[in-house]
Write a protein that holds these residues in place. Structure first.
Motif, PDB file in Angstrom:
ATOM      1  N   ARG A 123      22.037  49.237 -52.864  1.00 44.54           N
ATOM      2  CA  ARG A 123      22.886  50.171 -53.596  1.00 44.54           C
ATOM      3  C   ARG A 123      24.347  49.743 -53.525  1.00 44.54           C
ATOM      4  O   ARG A 123      25.074  49.847 -54.527  1.00 44.54           O
ATOM      5  CB  ARG A 123      22.709  51.594 -53.063  1.00 44.54           C
ATOM      6  CG  ARG A 123      23.434  52.632 -53.897  1.00 44.54           C
ATOM      7  CD  ARG A 123      22.987  54.043 -53.604  1.00 44.54           C
ATOM      8  NE  ARG A 123      23.436  54.542 -52.303  1.00 44.54           N
ATOM      9  CZ  ARG A 123      23.265  55.802 -51.892  1.00 44.54           C
ATOM     10  NH1 ARG A 123      22.638  56.668 -52.664  1.00 44.54           N
ATOM     11  NH2 ARG A 123      23.702  56.185 -50.706  1.00 44.54           N
ATOM     12  N   LEU A 170      23.119  48.315 -58.575  1.00 49.26           N
ATOM     13  CA  LEU A 170      21.718  48.467 -58.957  1.00 49.26           C
ATOM     14  C   LEU A 170      21.487  48.115 -60.422  1.00 49.26           C
ATOM     15  O   LEU A 170      22.330  48.367 -61.270  1.00 49.26           O
ATOM     16  CB  LEU A 170      21.266  49.912 -58.733  1.00 49.26           C
ATOM     17  CG  LEU A 170      21.333  50.436 -57.299  1.00 49.26           C
ATOM     18  CD1 LEU A 170      21.075  51.936 -57.289  1.00 49.26           C
ATOM     19  CD2 LEU A 170      20.348  49.698 -56.403  1.00 49.26           C
ATOM     20  N   ILE A 181      19.045  49.364 -63.355  1.00 51.33           N
ATOM     21  CA  ILE A 181      18.305  50.602 -63.598  1.00 51.33           C
ATOM     22  C   ILE A 181      17.653  50.543 -64.972  1.00 51.33           C
ATOM     23  O   ILE A 181      18.274  50.105 -65.935  1.00 51.33           O
ATOM     24  CB  ILE A 181      19.241  51.829 -63.536  1.00 51.33           C
ATOM     25  CG1 ILE A 181      19.959  51.888 -62.177  1.00 51.33           C
ATOM     26  CG2 ILE A 181      18.475  53.120 -63.788  1.00 51.33           C
ATOM     27  CD1 ILE A 181      21.109  52.885 -62.133  1.00 51.33           C
ATOM     28  N   THR A 211      14.808  51.515 -60.173  1.00 51.52           N
ATOM     29  CA  THR A 211      15.829  50.501 -59.937  1.00 51.52           C
ATOM     30  C   THR A 211      15.201  49.255 -59.334  1.00 51.52           C
ATOM     31  O   THR A 211      14.068  49.277 -58.837  1.00 51.52           O
ATOM     32  CB  THR A 211      16.918  51.012 -58.979  1.00 51.52           C
ATOM     33  OG1 THR A 211      16.381  51.056 -57.642  1.00 51.52           O
ATOM     34  CG2 THR A 211      17.403  52.403 -59.368  1.00 51.52           C
ATOM     35  N   MET A 239      20.314  56.475 -57.051  1.00 48.47           N
ATOM     36  CA  MET A 239      21.108  55.695 -58.004  1.00 48.47           C
ATOM     37  C   MET A 239      22.437  56.356 -58.347  1.00 48.47           C
ATOM     38  O   MET A 239      23.361  55.685 -58.823  1.00 48.47           O
ATOM     39  CB  MET A 239      20.295  55.415 -59.269  1.00 48.47           C
ATOM     40  CG  MET A 239      19.962  56.614 -60.100  1.00 48.47           C
ATOM     41  SD  MET A 239      18.758  56.191 -61.379  1.00 48.47           S
ATOM     42  CE  MET A 239      19.379  57.191 -62.735  1.00 48.47           C
TER      43      MET A 239
END
Length: 259
Positions: free
Chosen positions: A22, A26, A28, A38, A91
């Motif tokens: 993270r 990321l 996604i 992710t 996320m």
């Protein structure tokens, strides 16, 4: 190394990987059905499967981020895993996500770990050992009334006009991770958690063992127990509560017929 030590070590490493990924940024995208995923979800899944199956090659594997292999149905024990439960929180930079790992035998979890790395909280249970948060024993609350209870769920759902009887005023909050919600009930931080929508075995398995060993109630909205390692690994709903509130909740939701 016993099963609990194995999954605890793996969950800790997985949490470190998730936080590191993270921080690095990321990638996604959306899965079939629209839920987000992710690159960290997949990386954590790969880490866990590689490490756990190397140590227990005869166990089955059921994970949110791995294509299901029906061969698991004929194994004696299975790992039931959610690499990152609460991907939306993860996320968005929030702390409400967890690595959830259970060992299942004969349809029931026998060892479970729910590790929330951003909160430095690790819930652990086995069938015959203590249930702990960061090594300290936990227990559910003793709240006996829905009025002013601490409830995890959808505030809009509780306020819907279609209920036969309106819900009393409650302190309703939300946490993205189902497994973490259940652990918050097990530890007494919240009194109950309700979800009237389908949940997957990997959301529930580790947290159910933690809840039951702590003394909390876990079932679907009609009071039915869960079983794991089934051909279709989903359940219709979740009611998780201390044992005083559980019958009060079930009396309000048990009549509902969900699709």
């Amino acid at each position: 190394m016993n099963d609990l030590d194995l999954i605890l070590q793996a969950a800790t490493e997985a949490g470190e990987l998730a936080l590191s990924a993270r921080e690095s940024g990321l990638k996604i995208w959306s899965k079939d059905g629209g839920s987000p995923v992710t690159d960290a979800d997949l990386a954590v899944d790969t880490l866990l499967k590689t490490e756990l199956m190397a140590e227990r090659p005869d166990y089955g594997w059921l994970s949110e981020e791995t294509a299901d292999d029906p061969a698991r149905l004929s194994t004696r024990r299975q790992f039931v895993v959610d690499p990152i439960d609460g991907t939306v929180a993860f996320m968005k930079g929030k702390p409400w996500f967890a690595v959830s790992i259970a060992v299942v035998e004969n349809g029931q979890p026998i060892a479970g770990v729910v590790h929330a790395p951003a909160l430095d909280e690790t819930f652990v249970a086995t069938l015959d050992g203590p249930v702990t948060l960061n090594g300290a024993p936990i227990a559910p609350s003793a709240t006996g009334e829905l009025l002013d209870c601490a409830m995890l769920g959808d505030a809009k759902m509780f306020g819907h006009p279609a209920w036969r009887e309106p819900w009393p005023a409650m302190r309703v909050e939300s946490r993205n991770s189902i497994a973490y919600r259940m652990c918050l009930v097990a530890s007494g931080a919240f009194d109950a958690a309700i979800a009237l929508s389908p949940k997957s075995e990997w959301d529930l398995a580790a947290a159910e063992l933690i809840c039951r060993r702590a003394g909390a109630w876990v079932s679907d909205h009609k009071g039915r127990d869960f079983a794991y390692n089934r051909p279709v690994p989903t359940v219709p709903s979740l009611v998780c509560a201390n044992k005083a509130l559980a019958p009060l909740i079930l009396s309000r939701v048990g009549h509902i017929e969900l699709p």
